[in-house]
Design a protein around this motif. Structure first.
Motif, mmCIF file in Angstrom:
data_model
loop_
_atom_site.group_PDB
_atom_site.id
_atom_site.type_symbol
_atom_site.label_atom_id
_atom_site.label_comp_id
_atom_site.label_asym_id
_atom_site.label_seq_id
_atom_site.Cartn_x
_atom_site.Cartn_y
_atom_site.Cartn_z
ATOM 1 N N THR A 136 0.835 -0.894 0.220
ATOM 2 C CA THR A 136 -0.017 0.201 -0.072
ATOM 3 C C THR A 136 0.718 0.898 -0.075
ATOM 4 O OG1 THR A 136 -1.408 1.445 1.537
ATOM 5 C CG2 THR A 136 -0.261 0.047 3.055
ATOM 6 N N ASP A 137 0.336 2.116 -0.598
ATOM 7 C CA ASP A 137 0.969 3.659 0.131
ATOM 8 C C ASP A 137 0.665 4.381 0.522
ATOM 9 O OD1 ASP A 137 -1.375 4.243 -2.036
ATOM 10 O OD2 ASP A 137 0.029 4.970 -3.221
ATOM 11 N N ALA A 138 -0.084 4.111 1.374
ATOM 12 C CA ALA A 138 -0.874 4.889 2.278
ATOM 13 C C ALA A 138 0.051 5.357 2.838
ATOM 14 C CB ALA A 138 -1.771 3.602 3.067
ATOM 15 N N PHE A 139 -0.338 6.177 3.990
ATOM 16 C CA PHE A 139 0.951 6.574 4.871
ATOM 17 C C PHE A 139 1.547 5.533 6.685
ATOM 18 C CE2 PHE A 139 -0.498 10.928 3.794
ATOM 19 C CZ PHE A 139 0.196 11.417 3.027
ATOM 20 N N PRO A 140 2.308 5.446 6.027
ATOM 21 C CA PRO A 140 2.580 5.166 7.922
ATOM 22 C C PRO A 140 2.052 5.291 9.273
ATOM 23 C CG PRO A 140 5.213 5.567 6.642
ATOM 24 C CD PRO A 140 3.503 5.957 5.809
ATOM 25 N N GLY A 141 1.335 4.456 9.886
ATOM 26 C CA GLY A 141 0.393 4.832 11.073
ATOM 27 C C GLY A 141 0.265 3.305 11.620
#
Length: 166
Positions: A136-141
């Motif tokens: 995924t290219d979702a932001f880490p967190g």
């Protein structure tokens, strides 16, 4: 020789600027996400859990899921967009409400190293579902969502919301 050195420095500078920009985007996203309280609008997502062999043109939505302003912000702005998570919730998580006769689910999404780990509980630490998304290219967190039934136009439907919108 000076040309190669200049090109290397330019590429290094661009990479640093890109990393700085990405960090600013992540920080802004995290801050903005915390600012959602309540919702001004519910957004509908119609699922097509049609029987095999049914022509798509004849398919009718089998159920509707609604989500809040904060969730829409998440789907739109988390990295390159995270509508894949909405699909996962609608097709794999929401059916758990019926299967396990639960009226409240908690979805934890942990993004690290371009992978996402999903864990669903009933709110009392009973794990009902786990899954790993390989890229995924979702932001880490770490992100948390609640899923609970609500009534929209006389129909009881699952509603996805952020904890700050609860």
């Amino acid at each position: 020789m000076l040309g190669i050195l200049y090109l290397h420095l330019l590429q290094s500078h661009r990479k640093e600027n890109l990393m700085d920009t990405l960090q600013v985007q992540q920080n802004t996203f995290a801050t903005d996400l915390k600012g959602f309280t309540g919702t001004t609008q519910y957004y509908r997502y119609h699922t097509f859990l049609a029987h095999y062999g049914l022509n798509f043109r004849d398919a009718k939505p089998t159920h509707t899921v609604v989500y809040t302003d904060g969730c829409k912000f998440f789907w739109d702005k988390c990295g390159g967009g995270a509508y894949w998570l909405l699909d996962k919730i609608c097709y794999e998580v929401c059916p758990l409400m019926i299967k396990h006769q639960e009226d409240f689910l908690v979805l934890m999404v942990t993004v690290k190293d371009s992978k996402a780990k999903l864990k669903v509980t009933n709110g009392n630490h009973k794990v009902l579902y786990r899954n790993t998304i390989e890229y995924t290219d979702a932001f880490p967190g770490e992100y948390k969502f609640y899923i609970q039934p609500t009534h929209i136009q006389g129909q009881r439907v699952p509603c996805i919301l952020l904890p700050t919108e609860y």
